[in-house]
Write a protein that holds these residues in place. Structure first.
Motif, short mmCIF file in Angstrom:
data_model
loop_
_atom_site.label_atom_id
_atom_site.label_comp_id
_atom_site.label_asym_id
_atom_site.label_seq_id
_atom_site.Cartn_x
_atom_site.Cartn_y
_atom_site.Cartn_z
N LEU A 8 44.66 47.13 30.60
CA LEU A 8 44.76 47.16 32.06
C LEU A 8 43.95 48.31 32.66
CD1 LEU A 8 48.51 46.20 32.62
CD2 LEU A 8 46.48 44.80 33.00
N LEU A 9 43.89 49.40 31.92
CA LEU A 9 43.08 50.53 32.40
C LEU A 9 41.61 50.14 32.45
CD1 LEU A 9 44.74 53.58 30.56
CD2 LEU A 9 44.77 53.13 33.01
N LEU A 10 41.16 49.45 31.41
CA LEU A 10 39.76 49.02 31.37
C LEU A 10 39.47 48.02 32.49
CD1 LEU A 10 39.19 48.68 27.52
CD2 LEU A 10 38.36 50.48 29.02
N GLN A 11 40.48 47.19 32.74
CA GLN A 11 40.33 46.20 33.82
C GLN A 11 40.20 46.91 35.18
OE1 GLN A 11 43.29 43.08 33.55
NE2 GLN A 11 43.04 42.69 35.75
N SER A 12 41.00 47.92 35.37
CA SER A 12 40.94 48.65 36.65
C SER A 12 39.61 49.38 36.79
CB SER A 12 42.10 49.63 36.78
OG SER A 12 42.01 50.60 35.79
N LEU A 13 39.07 49.83 35.65
CA LEU A 13 37.74 50.47 35.70
C LEU A 13 36.70 49.47 36.20
CD1 LEU A 13 37.25 52.65 32.47
CD2 LEU A 13 37.00 53.37 34.83
N LYS A 14 36.84 48.25 35.72
CA LYS A 14 35.91 47.19 36.11
C LYS A 14 36.04 46.93 37.62
CE LYS A 14 35.56 43.82 32.99
NZ LYS A 14 35.98 42.54 32.36
#
Lengths: 802, 101
Positions: free
Chosen positions: A276-282
């Protein structure tokens, strides 16, 4: 007068504790935690605990000094009291800058959170994130500058509301996070996450990739967040019952903040999900770091999410988590900004009051009783930093400056205890003294040096800022500071002509003034200088300084009489009458102000006192003024001097002694200077020849060409110069006995090192006790840097209860 | 700030009180030493646990350490300020008596 108003004591224990807490859980949690987690991994919890330990040692010292000297200025003020030279200025200079940087960091944090909050609420402000961050940052600085201007109680109230609100936000974040860790299915939308306590996220606790290096880096990165006690003590002048409340606020704020940091770190690393953190970065439009996948450790992703890390984590397990944390971030950065604006203003105000900065910094608004001008300048500095300075790098420099400031304070607490002993009213005394401050110094020095390893560019900023500060101190602040503490001038009459050199002659009374003034006039004549006749009126501390005015006419009579002795020499004469409790300070300040080359003083003769070498006042003048000093025992006889004995140990440094001897015998019908060289072993002819050569060199080519000792070579030619070599085991007895039949005996210290001077210092006074003729003591001027170094060490050597 | 300035701002004790309160801390040193040992032990536990329950026991003990440290230090502050109050009341009472007479 502009500075007669005082700050008002309005802050209670709760208010001042909240100021500390507000400052400490500002940027630390909301802005830096994500990045610090990426540096240390789960061991961020340990890094916070270790920072807590480093902090409590210095906190004890702050509690002690904050209770004993509760004045606006805090650390700066104590360093001023406890360390010599430019230390205090640099402490204030670093403190002002570091607090301003911290304030700017919080203002930018506020800008980012507020902009993101508006974005989530679908409010379009029409500017991009970077510009919006800066615009909102400047806006909030101005708002808090206004709140600070309104008064300490408003500042305290605003701070309390915001601080309590953000503690609630953090508590909600932690409770939901813990709930999620222990009961992962409790919130349905999070059911897809890997929850549960003991999950792999927190193991290994100290990851192999980061290790202890990562822990120390995280400590350095987040140390700025633990400086809240510096802000507490800055409020010292505005706290009710400061002796009790300041130390208590220091300890209370730490006991609240350190556990909060640890719990937040525990929840952040223990509950957030990498995917989810990587998704929010995106979603934020940032590039995904290479090699990171949803299976990677979450702390690696947190590093890249940065200041929005906490908000992104919260959105995973707290209902409306992003709103909540962004709101909390807005509040946190606001209260931290409030606290840093407050403290930054106080330190610049204290520097203005001590004349280290322009006088307007010391202005207190009569209406609000707040330091309005210092506040305006500080707000301007913070706005400037928000707008134009690359803050991430400078923030690390601010960290190092805080460490250096605390280091100075830890030294100052030792010297202040030694200096004031039981005279200060301490509300708290550091236990295990001085082990605690020494341990603290070691730890802070270690951390500061470690920062060089990790943030070398930050150290370059520190060095640049300190160099700038040192130059300002040297060429601006030190002179103004001296002006402030200089004994006031009661009356002054300047000479008709301005000359490049001057000779200060301290005249205490009409008796014995003649020889002093005549010698001073001859020195001035040979050096194309003027004579400054100084008389100091001593007024005891208990009396108001205006009591000295009744002595003006008597002082003027003394100086008029003294000026009579100088008139035949036709040199310009200035007269100065000063007043104060300390006569020596009057001489020291006159020498400094006139930038005099020579100072001439009378001496009542040797007295057996263990704590002085020549006399209390003379010792002080010799220590604190860097001029060629001539000290003459009192002689009632004004006959011309014919025979002068000059014992010389080191021929190269005999220039000043020969110069003074030659001046004394000027005009005598039968002048004679005898240079006496004593040695334990008989001196061979070659040794004698070498001594003669060195002596001739010292006279004709003195190290200071403008000394004009060379005119004494005339006496060589006229055959008035005798050189005597003698063998002696007891120097004191030999010189004393040999002085019989001479009109004056000139004794000097060599331009040797500090320790040599100390050892040699007693010998002239012992000779003077037993000499068969009046004695003149001389002390040559030191080179500027040598003098400053000697003064620095002298400060520590003389520390004792005043 | 000079000694005169400290005196002007009432930061120095009155001269008659000099030397009456020594520079020994009012903090209970034995208790504080024990608390500091607890703090160090808790850090050691955090490191040794490597993320297992011992680490979290260490973290919990660290929080306890912070609370105890604050308690011991604040008790020291109360004791020290009480000493100062007693000292000033000792000086004030003969003056008050004289005034009453």
């Amino acid at each position: 007068m502009r500075t007669q108003h005082t700050l008002s004591r309005e802050l209670s224990l709760f208010d001042v504790t909240m100021i500390g807490v507000g400052a400490m859980i500002g940027a630390g949690i909301f802005v830096l935690t994500g990045e610090a987690a990426g540096t240390a991994g789960p061991a961020l919890i340990l890094a916070f605990a270790l920072n807590g330990i480093v902090t409590i040692f210095t906190a004890m010292v702050y509690a002690e000094l904050g209770s004993a000297i509760p004045e606006a200025g805090g650390g700066y003020l104590w360093v001023k009291e406890g360390l010599p030279g430019s230390n205090a200025f640099l402490a204030g200079w670093m403190s002002w800058f570091a607090h301003a940087v911290a304030g700017a960091l919080y203002a930018l944090g506020f800008g980012a959170f507020f902009f993101e909050l508006l974005r989530l609420l679908d409010v379009n402000v029409g500017i991009d994130l970077r510009l919006g961050q800066k615009a909102f940052g400047v806006g909030i600085v101005l708002i808090f500058a206004f709140i600070n201007y309104r008064g300490a109680s408003e500042t305290g109230l605003a701070g309390n509301v915001v601080t309590v609100a953000k503690i609630i936000v953090i508590a909600v974040f932690c409770l939901f996070g813990l709930k999620f860790m222990f009961f992962p299915d409790w919130w349905s939308s999070a059911s897809s996450l890997q929850g549960g306590f003991g999950a792999s996220r927190l193991v290994p606790f100290i990851p192999g990739e980061t290790g202890w290096l990562g822990i120390f880096s995280a400590m350095g990165l987040t140390f700025i967040a633990f400086e809240g006690y510096e802000i507490i003590v800055q409020a010292g002048e505005e706290v009710k019952d400061p002796r009790r409340n300041i130390p208590k606020a220091v300890f209370l704020s730490l006991s609240v903040v350190v556990p909060i940091y640890m719990i937040v770190a525990f929840v952040l690393v223990g509950a957030s999900d990498t995917g989810l953190l990587l998704q929010s970065l995106k979603e934020l439009g940032q590039e995904l770091p290479g090699g990171l996948t949803a299976a990677s450790e979450n702390w690696k992703a947190l590093k890249y999410v940065g200041e929005l890390g906490l908000a992104q984590a919260a959105s995973q397990f707290v209902p409306y988590g992003a709103f909540l944390i962004l709101g909390g971030g807005v509040l946190s950065t606001m209260s931290a900004l409030n606290a840093t604006t407050f403290s930054s203003t106080r330190v610049s105000f204290a520097m203005g009051r001590a004349r280290n900065l322009p006088d307007q910094f010391a202005y207190i608004s009569p209406r609000t009783r707040t330091p309005a001008a210092a506040l305006a300048w500080t707000a301007a500095l913070i706005c400037l930093m928000v707008g134009f300075v690359p803050l991430r790098t400078v923030a690390a420099a601010a960290d190092i400056m805080f460490l250096l400031l605390f280091l100075q304070v830890n030294i100052a607490v030792i010297t202040i205890r030694k200096k004031y002993g039981t005279k200060l009213a301490y509300g708290y005394l550091t236990p295990f003294f001085p082990i605690v401050p020494i341990l603290s110094i070691v730890m802070q020095l270690g951390l500061a040096l470690f920062m060089f390893h990790h943030y070398p560019s930050a150290w370059f900023y520190v060095i640049a800022w300190l160099t700038g500060g040192f130059l300002i101190f040297r060429f601006y602040a030190s002179g103004r500071e001296r002006e402030k503490i200089a004994p006031p001038i009661l009356a002054q009459q300047r000479g008709l002509e301005v000359r490049p050199h001057s000779v200060v002659v301290a005249v205490a009374n009409p008796l014995g003034a003649g020889p002093l003034v005549r010698l001073g006039s001859r020195v001035a004549l040979h050096r194309n200088g003027e004579v400054v006749l100084l008389h100091a009126v001593r007024v005891p501390l208990q009396l108001p300084q205006r009591a000295a005015t009744r002595f003006i006419s008597a002082a003027q009579a003394v100086l008029k009489n003294a000026a009579g002795f100088a008139e035949p020499f036709e040199v310009p004469i200035s007269r100065v009458i000063r007043t104060g409790p300390d006569v020596a300070q009057a001489v020291v300040h006159t020498v400094r102000e006139k930038n005099s080359d020579f100072v001439i003083m009378g001496w009542k003769g040797p007295r057996r006192r263990r704590d002085t070498q020549i006399g209390r006042n003379i010792d002080k003048v010799l220590r604190e003024s860097n001029a060629h000093a001539i000290v003459m025992t009192r002689v009632d006889d004004d006959d011309p001097v014919s025979r002068v004995l000059v014992p010389v140990a080191d021929a190269q440094n005999a220039g000043l002694a020969i110069f003074v001897a030659a001046l004394l015998i000027e005009g005598s019908p039968k002048p004679e200077i005898e240079v006496l060289h004593l040695s334990r072993e008989p001196l061979e002819e070659s040794g004698r020849e070498q001594f003669r050569r060195l002596l001739a060199g010292a006279i004709s080519e003195d190290e200071e060409p403008d000394l004009q000792a060379g005119f004494a070579t005339d006496f060589f030619r006229k055959g008035s110069f005798r050189l005597e070599f003698r063998q002696a085991t007891d120097v004191i007895s030999e010189i004393s006995e040999y002085s019989s039949g001479f009109d004056r005996l000139i004794l000097g210290t060599s331009r040797g090192g500090f320790f040599q001077r100390k050892v040699f210092g007693r010998i002239p006074t012992q000779i003077a006790e037993r000499a068969k003729c009046p004695v003149i003591l001389i002390r040559p001027r030191e080179r500027g840097i040598t003098f400053e170094i000697q003064k620095f060490f002298q400060f520590f050597r003389e520390l004792e209860e005043e | 700030m000079s000694r005169d300035e400290l005196k002007q701002q009432n930061l120095l004790l009155p001269e008659e009180h000099w030397g009456k309160i020594d520079l020994h801390t009012s903090v209970n040193k034995t208790a504080l030493a024990a608390v500091l040992c607890l703090g160090l032990a808790s850090v050691a536990l955090m490191v040794m646990g490597q993320g297992r329950w011992v680490t979290w026991l260490g973290a919990l003990l660290f929080v306890v350490f912070m609370i105890l440290f604050t308690f011991v230090s604040m008790t020291g502050v109360d004791r020290q300020t009480r000493l100062l109050q007693e000292l000033s009341s000792q000086t004030e009472s003969p003056r008050k008596k004289r005034r009453q007479v």
